[in-house]
Enzyme design. Structure first.
Site, mmCIF file in Angstrom:
data_model
loop_
_atom_site.group_PDB
_atom_site.id
_atom_site.type_symbol
_atom_site.label_atom_id
_atom_site.label_comp_id
_atom_site.label_asym_id
_atom_site.label_seq_id
_atom_site.Cartn_x
_atom_site.Cartn_y
_atom_site.Cartn_z
ATOM 1 C CB SER A 159 -1.054 0.011 1.249
ATOM 2 O OG SER A 159 -0.056 0.189 2.542
ATOM 3 N N GLY A 161 2.209 2.903 -2.367
ATOM 4 C CA GLY A 161 3.472 3.011 -3.003
ATOM 5 C C GLY A 161 4.754 2.107 -2.534
ATOM 6 C CD GLU A 270 -5.143 4.379 -6.160
ATOM 7 O OE1 GLU A 270 -4.150 4.876 -6.712
ATOM 8 O OE2 GLU A 270 -5.173 3.855 -5.203
ATOM 9 C CD GLU A 282 -2.694 0.015 -6.946
ATOM 10 O OE1 GLU A 282 -2.932 0.421 -5.844
ATOM 11 O OE2 GLU A 282 -1.554 -0.104 -7.360
ATOM 12 C CG ASP A 289 -4.397 8.186 0.291
ATOM 13 O OD1 ASP A 289 -4.913 8.087 -0.858
ATOM 14 O OD2 ASP A 289 -3.130 7.910 0.283
ATOM 15 C CB THR A 290 -6.778 11.298 -3.334
ATOM 16 O OG1 THR A 290 -7.776 10.164 -3.653
ATOM 17 C CG2 THR A 290 -5.445 10.826 -3.302
ATOM 18 N NE ARG A 367 -1.902 10.175 4.634
ATOM 19 C CZ ARG A 367 -2.139 9.290 3.879
ATOM 20 N NH1 ARG A 367 -1.578 9.528 2.519
ATOM 21 N NH2 ARG A 367 -2.779 8.358 4.114
#
Length: 395
Positions: A159, A161, A270, A282, A289-290, A367
């Site tokens: 997850s 990246g 995505e 995906e 999150d976006t 984050r």
């Protein structure tokens, strides 16, 4: 309980498997609707644990422990918030009457990059990048030759990246394969070798299914746009600035994939935009999150949508109320019990809000919080969010 029956009343306990910043917002929304919340994660003091009624620290890859916990709490719904879950245990629980959101099969499929690609490209038939699968460095070399260089290697399970490696020559494949596998969730050795495309921008089509009074509906929200300087999320804005034609194609692909996955709740689909190509990438079986930006841009955020869908509550047509942007606050090093500098300066900017997640420790690029900003237009909101986030230092 009949599927789709509202949980409000005597039955209203929701368990969240994963207690990060996305889980925290869902817990808050559930409590606003009078529900009892249980937060679970692999480490203590995770963000959602700080606001939930009860918390548990459990390795959710341990199926036995996961099943025991669910049986102990007997929740009316179980929401998967992270990838590191024993999905076979979820399937077994669902088969024994536990309501898994969106459903156990969708969670298992979405958390396995290979199975998800098979579902989207081969079963549903939506456009994707060229790809091959590999289970060894030798197979990865052959796959890279088939797909063409440069290409990307991604682990079967990961997850944010982690384990995404760009390969520019065949000599790099062996090391890239080892690096990709090292970042995989669990002990999997399989990777996907994927065509590398120049990405002009990325979209997240938040798509939700809900069952209210026996009628199942699938709807999409206005796409969220974002760009990544690397493989992790940094900023997003809403509404997207791409053409209407690209938006409609993205929505169509999202609906087709989500209807195949089924269940109820919101999915973050995505989409990559490369020139005239609109490509499925995906999907997350939960708020994305976006989509944090929807806390400022919509009258009903993605988190409230997910909770309402889980509870079988009505979800009227969702409206954009303002152009908005979101920008993350990243840590630059390792520390325990971090402090945040210049918060008051960031909050002096009109239209800016700050969400500090409350994570107990930091590491490089973790984050730690988010800036939300609204403006008269998207560009103004983006500028405000970038300016405010650049002011806040994590120490």
């Amino acid at each position: 309980m009949e599927f789709g029956t509202p949980l409000v009343g005597n039955a209203k306990r929701i368990m969240f498997l994963g207690s990060g910043e996305l889980g925290k917002e869902m817990v808050i929304e559930a409590q606003r609707l009078g529900m009892e919340t249980v937060a679970v994660d692999r480490y203590d003091l995770a963000p959602a644990m700080q606001v939930a009624h009860r918390k548990y620290v459990v390795n959710m890859l341990d199926g036995k422990a996961l099943r025991a916990l669910v049986l102990r709490e007997n929740p009316d719904a179980v929401v998967a918030e992270i990838e590191a879950i024993d999905t076979d245990a979820l399937i077994e629980l669902e088969e024994n009457g536990v309501r898994v959101i969106p459903n156990a099969r969708a969670v298992k499929t979405c958390m396995n990059r290979l199975e998800l690609r098979r579902t989207a490209a081969e079963k549903v038939g939506v456009p994707t990048t060229e790809y091959r699968f590999a289970e060894s460095a030798e197979e990865a070399e052959e796959a890279c030759k088939d797909v063409g260089l440069p290409c990307l290697l991604k682990p079967e399970m990961s997850s944010s990246g982690h384990g995404h490696v760009l390969v520019k020559s065949i000599d790099e494949v062996r090391n890239a394969y080892e690096e990709s596998v090292a970042h995989a969730r669990g002990k999997g050795k399989r990777v996907i070798v994927e065509e590398y495309v120049k990405v002009d921008t990325e979209l997240t089509v938040l798509t939700y299914r809900h069952n209210f009074r026996g009628s199942v509906e699938t709807r999409t929200l206005e796409p969220v746009e974002h760009k990544r300087p690397s493989y992790y999320y940094v900023e997003s804005w809403h509404p997207s600035k791409v053409s209407s034609e690209i938006k409609e194609r993205a929505k169509e692909y999202a609906v087709r994939v989500v209807e195949e996955l089924g269940g109820v709740g919101i999915f973050g689909v995505e989409i990559l935009v490369s020139g005239s190509r609109v490509l499925f990438s995906e999907v997350s079986p939960r708020p994305h999150d976006t989509g944090l930006v929807t806390m400022a841009s919509q009258d009903i955020s993605e988190f409230q949508i997910h909770v309402r869908a889980a509870a079988g509550l009505p979800i009227p047509s969702v409206k954009l109320v303002s152009p908005a942007a979101a920008h993350v606050i990243l840590a630059q090093g390792e520390t325990w019990a971090p402090t945040y500098l210049n918060l008051e300066k960031a909050l002096e900017i009109p239209g800016v809000q700050v969400r500090l997640f409350g994570k107990p420790s930091t590491y490089e690029k973790r984050r730690m919080g988010l800036v939300l900003a609204v403006g008269d237009n998207v560009d103004e909101a983006i500028e405000k969010a970038r300016k405010a986030s650049s002011m806040i230092l994590v120490k």
